[in-house]
Design an enzyme around this catalytic site. Structure first.
Site, PDB file in Angstrom:
ATOM      1  N   HIS A 274       2.770  -6.797   5.023  1.00 20.25           N
ATOM      2  CA  HIS A 274       1.400  -6.295   5.183  1.00 20.25           C
ATOM      3  C   HIS A 274       0.921  -6.524   6.615  1.00 20.25           C
ATOM      4  CE1 HIS A 274       0.035  -5.717   0.900  1.00 20.25           C
ATOM      5  NE2 HIS A 274       1.191  -6.329   0.723  1.00 20.25           N
TER       6      HIS A 274
ATOM      7  N   HIS B 220       0.825  -1.221   0.000  1.00 15.40           N
ATOM      8  CA  HIS B 220       0.000   0.000   0.000  1.00 15.40           C
ATOM      9  C   HIS B 220       0.856   1.266   0.000  1.00 15.40           C
ATOM     10  CE1 HIS B 220      -3.124  -2.973   0.752  1.00 15.40           C
ATOM     11  NE2 HIS B 220      -2.369  -3.429   1.737  1.00 15.40           N
TER      12      HIS B 220
ATOM     13  N   GLU C  17       1.781 -11.361   6.679  1.00 16.80           N
ATOM     14  CA  GLU C  17       0.735 -10.625   7.395  1.00 16.80           C
ATOM     15  C   GLU C  17       1.153 -10.632   8.861  1.00 16.80           C
ATOM     16  OE1 GLU C  17      -1.659  -9.056   5.941  1.00 16.80           O
ATOM     17  OE2 GLU C  17      -2.359 -10.157   4.162  1.00 16.80           O
TER      18      GLU C  17
HETATM   19 ZN    ZN Z   1      -2.203  -5.157   2.936  1.00 18.34          ZN
END
Ligand code: ZN
Length: 282
Positions: free
Chosen positions: A82, A9, A146
């Site tokens: 992320h 992002h 993650e």
């Molecule tokens: Zn993400």
């Protein structure tokens, strides 16, 4: 050895948001920069972004450019960072993805998880396969981490903590180091020890090098010497490209276009100066 460190992002896309507003893009960037610093100089760690920017103009070009530039840079490995998100606010834990089991991507994912999960102390959600764009479209072994669930109130507050971010970065760097057989990049690294004041880094500083993100231009290669300057000029609104994704970097500039460019650059600077509360003659 070249490893792309990809903070997910950024720019137009803040990523997932925590219940108190923590932005995933900011966490990903902070952790990724520390990983890149730790790995350097034993590994050429290349960040896909080192500020709150996106290598694209929308979700599609953002992902496409991350993969395209990694492939163009002939990187050996791709590590995307992320934070997880779920509608269920109770969802929690750490997981690491690769595209398909049975290759180096899986081995790298498992090695990183072996260091990361105990370091963070959260629920072990395991190593999984996923058809994520950056895993599928990169030609080198690729993993996507993650760290924790930003949508979980407890994990959001952990993710916000610089100490937790440093722990995550050290564990990821250790996992990559172990996988590559280069020893422990944390003990041999140049990063501030845990618990010390964490230095705030200016963009471009530190051991990691910034991947010359091509922005939305298809004809500006990542390793072109001017790629970073062209990306900055685009982000500052000084240039636009031809409207079809190309910049045509070798096209000549007319005298009229030169004046417009200089005028935009001065206006950009004047706006910054004014925003800083300084008055000067324009
Ligand atoms: Zn993400």
């Amino acid at each position: 050895m070249k490893v792309i460190i990809d903070p997910g992002h950024g720019g137009f896309d803040p990523g997932a948001l925590g219940p108190t507003g923590l932005r995933e893009a900011d966490v990903n960037l902070a952790v990724a920069k520390r990983v890149a610093n730790l790995l350097s100089p034993s590994v050429q760690a290349v960040l896909t972004r080192d500020g709150d920017t996106s290598p694209g103009t929308d979700v599609n070009t953002d992902l496409q450019n991350r993969a395209t530039v990694a492939n163009g840079a002939r990187a050996d490995y791709f590590v995307s960072i992320h934070c997880n998100a779920a509608d269920n606010a109770a969802a929690n834990g750490t997981e690491v993805y690769c595209y398909k089991f049975g290759g180096k991507g899986e081995q790298l994912a498992r090695t990183i998880a072996r260091f990361l999960v105990p370091a963070l102390g959260l629920r072990d959600r395991g190593v999984k396969e996923a058809n994520f764009y950056v895993l599928r479209q990169t030609v080198m072994p690729a993993v996507l981490i993650e760290l924790a669930f930003i949508t979980n109130r407890v994990e959001e507050s952990l993710l916000r903590s610089p100490l937790f971010q440093a722990k995550a970065a050290e564990a990821i760097a250790r996992g990559i180091g172990a996988f590559l057989g280069i020893g422990d990049p944390v003990d041999g690294g140049n990063e501030a020890p845990l618990g010390e004041e964490l230095p705030s880094e200016a963009p471009g500083s530190g051991g990691g090098t910034l991947m010359s993100a091509p922005g939305p231009f298809t004809d500006v290669a990542a390793d072109r010497p001017t790629a970073a300057a062209i990306t900055r000029a685009l982000e500052r609104g000084l240039i636009q490209g031809d409207g079809e994704g190309s910049f045509r970097p070798a096209d000549p500039l007319t005298r009229e276009e030169a004046v417009l460019l200089i005028d935009r650059a001065i206006n950009y600077l004047l706006a910054k100066v004014k925003a800083a509360g300084i008055t000067i003659d324009g």
